[in-house]
Each structure stands twice: as C-alpha cells, then as structure tokens.
Motif scaffolding. Structure first.
Motif, mmCIF file in Angstrom:
data_model
loop_
_atom_site.group_PDB
_atom_site.id
_atom_site.type_symbol
_atom_site.label_atom_id
_atom_site.label_comp_id
_atom_site.label_asym_id
_atom_site.label_seq_id
_atom_site.Cartn_x
_atom_site.Cartn_y
_atom_site.Cartn_z
ATOM 1 N N LEU A 42 0.807 -1.218 0.000
ATOM 2 C CA LEU A 42 0.000 0.000 0.000
ATOM 3 C C LEU A 42 0.842 1.270 0.000
ATOM 4 O O LEU A 42 0.379 2.315 -0.451
ATOM 5 N N PHE A 43 2.072 1.184 0.497
ATOM 6 C CA PHE A 43 2.817 2.411 0.748
ATOM 7 C C PHE A 43 3.279 3.116 -0.525
ATOM 8 O O PHE A 43 3.517 4.320 -0.507
ATOM 9 N N GLU A 44 3.393 2.398 -1.638
ATOM 10 C CA GLU A 44 3.761 3.088 -2.869
ATOM 11 C C GLU A 44 2.607 3.938 -3.401
ATOM 12 O O GLU A 44 2.803 4.777 -4.285
ATOM 13 N N TYR A 45 1.408 3.740 -2.855
ATOM 14 C CA TYR A 45 0.242 4.506 -3.305
ATOM 15 C C TYR A 45 -0.147 5.615 -2.329
ATOM 16 O O TYR A 45 -1.064 6.385 -2.614
ATOM 17 N N ILE A 46 0.517 5.697 -1.184
ATOM 18 C CA ILE A 46 0.089 6.687 -0.196
ATOM 19 C C ILE A 46 0.476 8.095 -0.662
ATOM 20 O O ILE A 46 1.536 8.310 -1.252
ATOM 21 N N ASN A 47 -0.418 9.032 -0.428
ATOM 22 C CA ASN A 47 -0.207 10.431 -0.817
ATOM 23 C C ASN A 47 0.442 11.161 0.356
ATOM 24 O O ASN A 47 -0.237 11.586 1.290
ATOM 25 N N ARG A 53 0.534 17.472 4.953
ATOM 26 C CA ARG A 53 -0.078 18.805 4.974
ATOM 27 C C ARG A 53 -1.532 18.766 5.426
ATOM 28 O O ARG A 53 -1.945 19.533 6.293
ATOM 29 N N GLY A 54 -2.314 17.879 4.792
ATOM 30 C CA GLY A 54 -3.749 17.862 5.053
ATOM 31 C C GLY A 54 -4.129 17.216 6.371
ATOM 32 O O GLY A 54 -4.869 17.792 7.170
ATOM 33 N N ARG A 55 -3.615 16.024 6.618
ATOM 34 C CA ARG A 55 -4.006 15.274 7.821
ATOM 35 C C ARG A 55 -3.241 15.713 9.055
ATOM 36 O O ARG A 55 -3.800 15.782 10.151
ATOM 37 N N GLU A 185 -5.293 7.993 5.242
ATOM 38 C CA GLU A 185 -4.568 8.031 3.972
ATOM 39 C C GLU A 185 -4.209 6.627 3.493
ATOM 40 O O GLU A 185 -4.192 6.357 2.288
ATOM 41 N N LEU A 186 -3.939 5.726 4.428
ATOM 42 C CA LEU A 186 -3.619 4.356 4.042
ATOM 43 C C LEU A 186 -4.866 3.645 3.490
ATOM 44 O O LEU A 186 -4.756 2.782 2.615
ATOM 45 N N LEU A 190 -5.059 1.915 -0.083
ATOM 46 C CA LEU A 190 -5.589 0.572 -0.323
ATOM 47 C C LEU A 190 -6.577 0.600 -1.491
ATOM 48 O O LEU A 190 -6.563 -0.308 -2.341
ATOM 49 N N ALA A 191 -7.428 1.618 -1.537
ATOM 50 C CA ALA A 191 -8.370 1.736 -2.658
ATOM 51 C C ALA A 191 -7.627 1.898 -3.978
ATOM 52 O O ALA A 191 -8.000 1.285 -4.993
#
Length: 282
Positions: A42-47, A53-55, A185-186, A190-191
C-alpha cells in the motif's frame, strides 16, 4: 404557437462520450474476497503530501522552501516512518477486499446491475453545467449491448480503529491525530492499490514512471473509480445495492443505519473501464 421563451429553451446537451468502446472481459462474474493483502504493497500509493499537509497540518505557510523541507525531514517523515515500522511490528493493519464484476447497462442517469436474476439500480446526478456529465454516460445501454462494471469495498480492519480509540480515550491527542491521519490516507492507498489490481484483471494496462523522489507515479491509466459519498456519486444510499452485490460482511464490514461503513477505515467504489471516465463534480 411556439410557446414561451422558457418553454422553448433547449435542455442540456449530452456529453460526447464515445459509444464504440468495447467492454473488457472480466476474469469472473459475481463477488470474490481477498483476506490476505500484504500491507507493504500500500505504501507506494500513499499520498504523502495529503498526509503531511492535510491530515497532520505540516503546512508551509510563511516558511521558506528550505525551512519547510527541514520541518518535513525532521518532524513529519520520522513520524511517518515510525508508524510504518509500528504497523509492521504490531500487525494492526489488516487489509481486506470484497470485490467483483457484474453485467450492467445504462438507463438514462441510472446504472442497472444484473446479478443472479436480480436488478440493482444506481441513480447518479448529472452536472447542471457543461459538459453535463453523469457516471452512467460511461456505460453502454441495453440497446448498445450492455456493459461490465466493477465494484469493491476495502478495509484496513478493526484493529487500527481500536488503536486510535485507545489513544483518544487516554488523552494522547497528538499520537491519536498522527495514527488517525495515517490510517485514513492508508485506506485511500488501499483503494488505489485495489483499483490497480482490478485494472490488471480486466487487461487495462497502466503507465507508470518514477517521480523525482523515486516515488511511483501512475499516469494515463484507463478508466476511473468513483467512491460513494464523493462528488460524482454523493448519495450514500448507494451502499445498499453495493452491499447486496458484494456482501462485505464476509470480511468484517457492516453498514450502519446512516449508510456509514464500520470499521471507519473502509471505503467503496464503482470501477468504470471507459477511457474517457474521469473525476468530476456535479
């Protein structure tokens, strides 16, 4: 008699969505379940920008570029890496997916999904402004031969929700906010990962490149995923037919009376294969 000016005003023009696009052949029809997704995928897709900044609130504001980079390097990234290590060590991230492919057809602004002799109707809003898009536009009608839609519901499982609850109840608010933002975010990562899995199963190839920091950046993939509750399909009532089709209770997800999913770290989507399918607001 030509009627009043208001009566003669034409309605919105239909968007120019190509009708000749053929539906891919899915590997199966109906629901399937994946209970052992590797969390490290999943971590290669996390923003990271959205997370930091956002969270987590690490915004640049009036800081110089150099000072902001130092803030991220000294505060945000170590916190992120520690949460990654902790998740691997303690095993509280347990990704699972309920997903499937179904025969369908568009009918006006609706998408009608057929499964085991039953019809499940999804009604979508249409833009009131050009180009007047509606999700149903990306699927063929019955007269055009019908189409194929994918659906998924994914979750990180209940353990991470229990961890965040414990931190909140013990007044460890900073740690709570860090873990909660990380989990949210994770879930989106995953999505993204599961959408990529489904695109591969449908034979829709992705184009990928490496960004300046070495991160994987997806570009030019075909189709789109539309999360229920988001701008193009804001009505959470759509979760009813999604749950009827996928039965995500089998992987521990339930639906509340308010159409929210439990565990909180769960999300759902409709997968459209049409090359013109994109995100939009109504």
């Amino acid at each position: 008699w030509l009627g009043s000016e208001k009566e003669r005003k034409p309605g919105p023009a239909q968007p120019k969505v190509r009708r000749e696009v053929e539906a891919p052949t899915p590997p199966f029809f109906g629901p399937r379940y994946e209970r052992d997704i590797d969390p490290s995928l999943l971590f290669e897709y996390i923003n990271e920008q959205a997370l930091f900044r956002g969270r987590w609130g690490y915004r640049r504001g009036k800081l110089s570029k150099e000072a902001y980079e130092e803030l991220i390097a000294s505060k945000a990234r170590p916190a992120y890496e520690e949460l990654r290590r902790r998740a691997a060590r303690e095993g509280f991230i347990e990704p699972k997916a309920a997903y499937g492919y179904f025969a369908c057809f568009s009918e006006g602004d609706d998408l009608v999904v057929e499964h085991e002799g039953a019809k499940h109707r999804f009604s979508f809003p249409r833009q009131a402004f050009p180009p007047h898009l509606c999700i149903s536009d990306y699927f063929k009608s019955r007269d055009e031969g019908g189409d194929v839609a994918g659906f998924f519901v994914v979750t990180l499982g209940s353990r991470v929700s229990h961890e965040t609850k414990k931190l909140f109840e013990s007044d460890a608010y900073k740690d709570y906010l860090l873990l909660h933002g990380f989990a949210v975010e994770l879930t989106d990562a995953l999505a993204e990962h599961w959408h990529a899995v489904m695109r591969r199963q449908l034979g829709l190839e992705d184009e990928a490149r490496r960004g300046g920091g070495g991160d994987l950046v997806m570009r030019g993939y075909r189709g789109s995923r539309y999360g229920f509750g988001y701008p193009a399909c804001p009505d959470l009532e759509a979760h009813r037919p999604v749950f009827e089709l996928l039965r995500p209770e089998k992987i521990g997800i339930r639906l509340t009376e308010g159409m929210e999913m439990v565990p909180e770290v769960s999300t759902s989507a409709l997968v459209a294969h049409h090359p013109q399918a994109k995100y939009f607001a109504v």
